[in-house]
Enzyme design. Structure first.
Site, PDB file in Angstrom:
ATOM      1  N   ASP A  34      77.896 -30.148 -39.232  1.00 41.36           N
ATOM      2  CA  ASP A  34      77.392 -30.156 -40.607  1.00 41.36           C
ATOM      3  C   ASP A  34      76.590 -28.903 -40.915  1.00 41.36           C
ATOM      4  OD1 ASP A  34      75.208 -30.846 -39.036  1.00 41.36           O
ATOM      5  OD2 ASP A  34      74.460 -32.378 -40.407  1.00 41.36           O
ATOM      6  N   ARG A  35      76.215 -28.134 -39.878  1.00 40.65           N
ATOM      7  CA  ARG A  35      75.498 -26.875 -40.079  1.00 40.65           C
ATOM      8  C   ARG A  35      76.349 -25.716 -39.596  1.00 40.65           C
ATOM      9  NH1 ARG A  35      69.910 -26.556 -37.363  1.00 40.65           N
ATOM     10  NH2 ARG A  35      70.966 -27.722 -35.724  1.00 40.65           N
TER      11      ARG A  35
ATOM     12  N   HIS B  41      71.635 -25.967 -43.660  1.00 39.16           N
ATOM     13  CA  HIS B  41      72.293 -27.051 -44.402  1.00 39.16           C
ATOM     14  C   HIS B  41      72.581 -26.578 -45.816  1.00 39.16           C
ATOM     15  CE1 HIS B  41      71.892 -30.349 -41.500  1.00 39.16           C
ATOM     16  NE2 HIS B  41      70.713 -29.848 -41.186  1.00 39.16           N
TER      17      HIS B  41
ATOM     18  N   ASP C 182      77.776 -31.707 -34.602  1.00 33.87           N
ATOM     19  CA  ASP C 182      78.502 -32.562 -35.550  1.00 33.87           C
ATOM     20  C   ASP C 182      79.045 -31.765 -36.720  1.00 33.87           C
ATOM     21  OD1 ASP C 182      75.923 -32.106 -36.544  1.00 33.87           O
ATOM     22  OD2 ASP C 182      75.822 -34.028 -37.580  1.00 33.87           O
TER      23      ASP C 182
ATOM     24  N   ASP D 247      77.115 -26.459 -35.254  1.00 32.95           N
ATOM     25  CA  ASP D 247      76.396 -27.356 -34.349  1.00 32.95           C
ATOM     26  C   ASP D 247      77.303 -28.514 -33.931  1.00 32.95           C
ATOM     27  OD1 ASP D 247      76.394 -28.858 -36.679  1.00 32.95           O
ATOM     28  OD2 ASP D 247      74.260 -29.312 -36.638  1.00 32.95           O
TER      29      ASP D 247
ATOM     30  N   LYS E 179      73.442 -41.433 -38.293  1.00 31.27           N
ATOM     31  CA  LYS E 179      73.070 -40.968 -39.625  1.00 31.27           C
ATOM     32  C   LYS E 179      73.687 -41.942 -40.633  1.00 31.27           C
ATOM     33  CE  LYS E 179      72.899 -36.043 -38.399  1.00 31.27           C
ATOM     34  NZ  LYS E 179      73.410 -34.687 -38.695  1.00 31.27           N
TER      35      LYS E 179
ATOM     36  N   ARG F 292      67.847 -41.733 -33.360  1.00 31.29           N
ATOM     37  CA  ARG F 292      68.277 -40.811 -32.318  1.00 31.29           C
ATOM     38  C   ARG F 292      67.513 -41.089 -31.044  1.00 31.29           C
ATOM     39  NH1 ARG F 292      65.934 -35.866 -33.411  1.00 31.29           N
ATOM     40  NH2 ARG F 292      66.322 -36.442 -35.578  1.00 31.29           N
TER      41      ARG F 292
ATOM     42  N   SER G 241      74.031 -34.814 -33.173  1.00 33.73           N
ATOM     43  CA  SER G 241      74.043 -33.467 -33.725  1.00 33.73           C
ATOM     44  C   SER G 241      73.908 -32.409 -32.629  1.00 33.73           C
ATOM     45  CB  SER G 241      72.952 -33.324 -34.779  1.00 33.73           C
ATOM     46  OG  SER G 241      72.994 -32.076 -35.407  1.00 33.73           O
ATOM     47  N   HIS G 242      72.805 -31.657 -32.637  1.00 28.82           N
ATOM     48  CA  HIS G 242      72.602 -30.541 -31.722  1.00 28.82           C
ATOM     49  C   HIS G 242      71.869 -30.944 -30.450  1.00 28.82           C
ATOM     50  CE1 HIS G 242      68.979 -30.967 -34.116  1.00 28.82           C
ATOM     51  NE2 HIS G 242      68.302 -30.444 -33.100  1.00 28.82           N
TER      52      HIS G 242
END
Length: 450
Positions: A243-244, A326, A241, A239, A109, A15, A99-100
């Site tokens: 995933d959360r 998660h 992407d 978020d 990832k 990242r 992501s965030h």
């Protein structure tokens, strides 16, 4: 090269700021390194909606195909859609996302076939070493790129975690913050008996309305207002992407990750009575209590997706939850999915036929501090000072230091990438929590003997 890689290689991903830390040339090298390291003939690649993602996704494909590896290109995807693709296609995968993080960032990832995690101890160090050594010459037979759309199959998969026919009508507000939830939330909700009020559904990598980081209370402000405005049964914050997920009840109050872990655990134990449920060690005492009360077996683990997935594989656990938002499902290749967790929660809310706040009231048993970060030069020294101060407590070193008494506990663990100590504390009363949090913070920050 090494200093550049120091900035971007983290514990579980890559990242950095584009193009200062991460540009197409470096991403091409990382894509080639991963493709070669994975040893698979094909990999699957997805990307988020950041403005830099199309160029960087093309660079990943270029690097992988130069190594003779075929690429299945999902195009725009959420991270859990990429994990679903990796699992269902049995291919290693790369998700291009930060992501965030703010709009100027991007990242990668990784997972092996079957959505098996790749972290610092399980591949990232090797991938970094390959990049540092320099790319090998391209092979004679370049790999191919195939575009494939798995959104419909993913939607069917998400819906398999709930009895759609048994659900009652609900009113939902979802804030996807111009991130990838805008791709996956509508087709799932369209199959459920819900009225969806969707905030910021447009995929826009500039994130014009607010940052795609729902853990910041400021970024939940619009969602909470909309829940009250529409008289909604529940609010969902995703978020960047997707995933959360974070939940808001009908009174616009926060639902912690621990409470959602407990609620989803109840749903999973209804599907498979007596199953094992994994929770990380900063989850509330509520989580193992609820698991036992519903006939399950709690399994405590370190913080972090690679540890949770490993323990789930070793124990056969049906579900795993983290306080950070998660949620992992055995029948989702042990990968995390905010949308599956949301759907499971909707199923429980539907069956309860009462407001979410009332459904959760029996689970709101303790006061918690949330995660408090402190900059500390001597992380290990501070941890030992805390251990010595609380030598009469129950202690363990599963992840940092956990100190436990009958009426309160805390965990202090070092950051993998920054000079920080992270404190999480919980107590039976808000007053005791405030007292003990201040006491431990004084020890962490060297403010005195507490």
């Amino acid at each position: 090269m090494s200093s550049d890689l120091d900035r971007i290689f983290k514990a579980y991903d890559v990242r950095g700021v584009v193009p200062d830390d991460l540009d197409a040339d470096l991403v091409r090298d990382i894509g080639a390194a991963f493709a070669g390291w994975s040893g698979a003939p094909s990999i699957v690649v997805g990307r988020d909606c950041r403005l830099s993602s199309p160029e960087l996704a093309a660079a990943i494909a270029d690097g992988a195909t130069a190594r003779g590896v075929d690429v299945v290109d999902l195009g725009l995807a959420s991270t859990d859609l990429l994990y679903f693709a990796s699992g269902s296609l049995d291919m290693p995968g790369i998700m291009l996302t930060a992501s965030h993080n703010p709009k100027q960032y991007n990242g990668m990832k990784f997972c092996l076939a079957g959505a098996k995690p790749v972290g610092e101890e399980s591949g990232l160090r090797e991938i970094r070493s390959i990049v540092e050594q320099g790319a090998s010459p391209a092979v004679a037979a370049r790999g191919s790129v195939e575009r494939r759309d798995l959104l419909e199959a993913y939607v069917e998969h998400v819906l398999s975690f709930v009895d759609v026919e048994a659900m009652r009508p609900l009113t939902i507000v979802a804030d996807t913050a111009n991130g990838m939830g805008g791709l996956v939330v509508p087709p799932v909700m369209s199959r459920l008996p819900v009225t969806l009020h969707h905030l910021y559904p447009e995929l826009d990598g500039t994130f014009p309305n607010h940052p795609a980081d729902p853990i910041d209370p400021e970024n939940q402000r619009d969602l909470k207002a909309a829940v009250l405005e529409h008289g909604a049964d529940i609010g969902l914050a995703f978020d960047g992407d997707a995933d959360r997920v974070f939940l808001i009840d009908e009174q616009a109050h926060d639902v912690s990750g621990s409470l959602l872990t407990a609620l989803v655990a109840i749903a999973m134990l209804e599907r498979e009575p007596g199953a094992k449920i994994v929770h990380n060690l900063i989850c509330s005492w509520t989580v193992p209590e609820v698991i036992r009360e519903h006939g399950g077996e709690p399994v405590r683990t370190r913080v972090g997706h690679s540890f949770i997935k490993q323990v789930m594989a070793e124990t056969g656990a049906i579900f795993g939850g983290e306080h950070s938002g998660h949620y992992y499902f055995r029948d989702n290749y042990r990968a995390d999915s905010g949308l599956i967790a949301a759907v499971a929660a909707l199923g429980e809310l539907s069956k309860a036929d009462r407001p979410l706040s009332e459904l959760l009231d029996p689970l709101r048993r303790y006061a918690d501090s949330g995660e408090i970060n402190s900059i500390v030069d001597d992380q290990l020294g501070r941890i030992e000072a805390i251990a010595s101060h609380y030598e009469d407590a129950r202690q363990d070193r599963l992840d940092g230091l956990t100190v436990e008494f009958d009426d309160w506990w805390c965990n202090v663990r070092p950051s993998n990438t920054e000079p920080l100590l992270r404190l999480n504390a919980e107590a039976r009363t808000p007053e005791l929590l405030a007292e003990k949090t201040a006491e431990v913070l004084a020890l962490i920050r060297g403010d005195g003997d507490a």
